[in-house]
Design an enzyme around this catalytic site. Sequence first.
Site: not given
Length: 737
Positions: A35-36, A224-225, A255, A608
């Site tokens: 995503k980044t 973002d987020e 998330q 993770r």
Amino acid sequence: MTVRDLLSELNPNQAEAAAHFEGPALVIAGAGSGKTRTLIYRIAHLIQARGVDPGEILAVTFTNKAAAEMRERASHLIAGADKLWMSTFHSAGVRILRAYGEYIGLGRGFVIYDDDDQLDVLKEIMGNLPGIGPETHPRVLRSILDKAKSNLRTPGDLDRWPEPYISGIPRDAAAEAFRRYEARKKSQNAIDFGDLITETVRLFQEVPGVLARVQDRARFIHVDEYQDTNKAQYELTRLLASRDRNLLVVGDPDQSIYKFRGADIQNILDFQKDYADAKVYVLEHNYRSSARVLGLANKLIENNTERLEKTLRAVKDEGHPVVFHRANDHRGEGDFVAEWVTRLHAEGQPFSKMAILYRTNAQSRVIEESLRRVSIPAKIVGGVGFYDRREIKDILAYARLSINPADDVALRRIVGRPKRGIGDTALEKLLSWAQINGTSLLTACANAERILERGASKPVEFAQLMDAFSEAADNYPPASFLKYLIESSGYLDLLRQEGQEGQVRLENLEELVSAAEEWSSENEGGIAEFLDDAALLSSVDDMRTKIENKDAPEDAVTLMTMHNAKGLEFPSVFIVGVEEGLLPSRNSLNEAGGIEEERRLFYVGITRAMDRLFLSAAQNRMQYGKTNSAEDSRFLEELGSGFDTIDTYGRVVDYKQKTWRDFTPAAASAPQSYVKNTSPLTAELSYRGGEKVRHPKFGEGQVLAVAGVGEKQEVTVHFGAAGTKKLIVKFANLSRV
């Protein structure tokens, strides 16, 4: 590099999102989906393909670390990246309020209260407020106020609260405390971290001209987020995007795990309701985890109803089987983890590539002990950060008072550090005089001869010292000014009298001076601007950057909660305590949406893992000093047959069918003790103490103590004829009686 070259470096879904131009857009970005990268390439596309001025682009995220990473990656990709506005929500608020705060009554040089400052003020308010008893900790009231601000509530809203109590505090008392707290901040030209958002929202609502100016600087907005935004951040974003509507948000409802911080998952779930014409892009290719790990994650999260449909697809191959172990008790669970860590390291994996995740910090103790017994280095994430250390906060309080004489909170923190002969009684008289006369406590100190019958010289001397510091603040760069404060305030001499502990604190202050020097090499401004950034680092940054045991070696296993693990990745991940009452937590059982949030938290923990994933639970666990039987988490049943269950003897078992088979992991060897169920060593590795055993030479005895795991396990045995002996299990040839 041409625009076409840029987009060709992305997968089709990423490229489609990065090519979005005008109008609202939602990018649903699954874990490990890049995503980044997509966000940075979208910004580059705007500049190179669409001719957008970098000075008209805003990108907002939640931590300074994430913002710095975006800036760094953008600088390598596009020209003019230094003109981009990339920051956290709170940093953006500081910038806007520093420029336009006077429109809503904020004086120049306002200070930002950190957590301790808030507690100091609230403690004083609570002492004079009917309805709040002395047993109430000010943190409770601060939590109420913080939640109110994150939801844009006012004291009047608390007056109308539907229940008579708010977190145990009478509704009327909470509302009055809120009013007094706001009045106190206003009198001292101060705001807190919640205000950085709420006051910016108020500024935009009350002064449309200021909103228009900021919108000129933020024509294209990226958040973002987005699933982690609260109501205040949502409203700030909505106002900024209200004119041009060029808002692109990136996030993943699966998330969303920060409800306890005020995050509202509905912000992302309702994005298409807020912007009916929004384009939706879904990033489903996962570059992080193996297919087995990802399959498990997908199977878990599909049980949630509050989500936007997506299915992550692994780019990597199947990888290793996921392992689950049901230990007899919490100590056995710790030993299971320690043995696998030992074996993975023996196979060549650095300790730093492994992480042990848990639901609560209290679970770390047993894991630490198991690791320590076999000399596995570990570091715990979630401790006290640099800017939260006492000596750092003290010197920064000196600096704050130097640039804002009205900061009574800073004065009360430092007036006795070092001691200056100004007692509590004198200080209370000075404070009372200041409040009656509508002035600051520092002004009262300067006029102490008119206020105090005796001992007036000490407050006057302190006021004169602060006058000298105020003058220095205008003339010295940040690093030189802080060094001057440390030496001239008497703080340096104070630390020198504290022996070794004082030396450690002195080294921290030396690091503070270095930090200021580094800041000056990268930023423009003086001590006031440095304090702004230091305050943001102290209160806003993600706790995962704050390592408790700073002296741990670089190659160490990482221990942390699943909340702190978000955004990170490790080749090998252990998730312990997968039990009812832990995961999901006991509190979540009675909260609306609680189970779904706990499932999302488990999902975050699973994703993770890059290559190896180990899950564990205990049949018995000690809590509050008492050992109770534990029940497997309901989430394990939802995972179905996506993992291998290994028993104490290293066998893959089916408890329902009462069958077992040898564990044969793919692509790598497992610890020997978990492969050959017929191995004599395997049976002996389950010693926990108390067992009766027989030795070929010493005869019968009883195990008194056990240390270590695996081939290094050592037992202390008392033999009736030979006395007490310490034996290495691997070579002792013991048998059970």
